[in-house]
Design a protein around this motif. Structure first.
Motif, PDB file in Angstrom:
ATOM      1  N   TYR A  19      12.054  12.763  -0.231  1.00  0.00           N
ATOM      2  CA  TYR A  19      11.115  11.687  -0.510  1.00  0.00           C
ATOM      3  C   TYR A  19      11.397  11.043  -1.872  1.00  0.00           C
ATOM      4  O   TYR A  19      11.311   9.827  -2.009  1.00  0.00           O
ATOM      5  CB  TYR A  19       9.692  12.242  -0.450  1.00  0.00           C
ATOM      6  N   LEU A  23      12.201   7.046  -2.430  1.00  0.00           N
ATOM      7  CA  LEU A  23      11.480   6.177  -3.360  1.00  0.00           C
ATOM      8  C   LEU A  23      12.407   5.605  -4.431  1.00  0.00           C
ATOM      9  O   LEU A  23      12.191   4.488  -4.909  1.00  0.00           O
ATOM     10  CB  LEU A  23      10.308   6.913  -4.000  1.00  0.00           C
ATOM     11  N   TRP A  26      13.942   2.686  -2.737  1.00  0.00           N
ATOM     12  CA  TRP A  26      12.925   1.635  -2.630  1.00  0.00           C
ATOM     13  C   TRP A  26      12.719   0.947  -3.977  1.00  0.00           C
ATOM     14  O   TRP A  26      12.642  -0.283  -4.042  1.00  0.00           O
ATOM     15  CB  TRP A  26      11.605   2.225  -2.128  1.00  0.00           C
ATOM     16  N   SER A  27      12.638   1.732  -5.041  1.00  0.00           N
ATOM     17  CA  SER A  27      12.350   1.151  -6.352  1.00  0.00           C
ATOM     18  C   SER A  27      13.480   0.250  -6.839  1.00  0.00           C
ATOM     19  O   SER A  27      13.250  -0.661  -7.625  1.00  0.00           O
ATOM     20  CB  SER A  27      12.046   2.238  -7.379  1.00  0.00           C
ATOM     21  N   ILE A  45       3.138   1.866  -1.989  1.00  0.00           N
ATOM     22  CA  ILE A  45       3.676   3.134  -1.509  1.00  0.00           C
ATOM     23  C   ILE A  45       2.549   3.798  -0.733  1.00  0.00           C
ATOM     24  O   ILE A  45       1.443   3.969  -1.253  1.00  0.00           O
ATOM     25  CB  ILE A  45       4.118   4.041  -2.676  1.00  0.00           C
ATOM     26  N   TYR A  47       1.339   7.197   1.294  1.00  0.00           N
ATOM     27  CA  TYR A  47       1.652   8.619   1.342  1.00  0.00           C
ATOM     28  C   TYR A  47       0.883   9.306   2.472  1.00  0.00           C
ATOM     29  O   TYR A  47      -0.155   8.815   2.926  1.00  0.00           O
ATOM     30  CB  TYR A  47       1.340   9.290   0.005  1.00  0.00           C
ATOM     31  N   GLY A  56       4.901   9.677  -5.675  1.00  0.00           N
ATOM     32  CA  GLY A  56       4.717   8.227  -5.779  1.00  0.00           C
ATOM     33  C   GLY A  56       4.131   7.826  -7.116  1.00  0.00           C
ATOM     34  O   GLY A  56       4.561   6.847  -7.732  1.00  0.00           O
TER      35      GLY A  56
END
Length: 94
Positions: A19, A23, A26-27, A45, A47, A56
């Motif tokens: 995870y 992220l 994604w960031s 985000i 969760y 997150g």
């Protein structure tokens, strides 16, 4: 419909990618410094566990610090995923 967010559901194998790594990817693609007037285009985000929420929050905290270093305000929401509704077929496979 004004009370929805356009999003994707990522199904992944945590033995292949975690995870935190998702992220991080994604960031790198998100642009968190623009607050969109339309809720469906916001950065968020979602969760499904306490661990994901904590991760997150850590990611957003890091992005916020980077934003402060650039004098920019970060707009990222962190919310529990309650329901995910699949889009119509013509909105799939982009």
């Amino acid at each position: 419909m004004k009370d929805h967010s356009e999003s994707i559901l990522v199904e992944y194998d945590p033995s292949v990618i975690g995870y935190v790594e998702l992220l991080a990817i994604w960031s790198e693609m998100a642009y968190p410094y623009q607050k969109d007037k339309k809720i469906q285009y916001r950065n968020a985000i979602y969760y499904t566990s306490k661990d994901q929420r904590a991760i997150g929050e850590d990611v957003v905290s890091t992005i916020r610090q980077q934003g402060q270093d650039r004098n920019q305000v970060v707009h990222i929401d962190i919310e529990e995923l309650n329901h995910f509704f699949r889009a119509e077929c013509h909105h799939q496979s982009f």
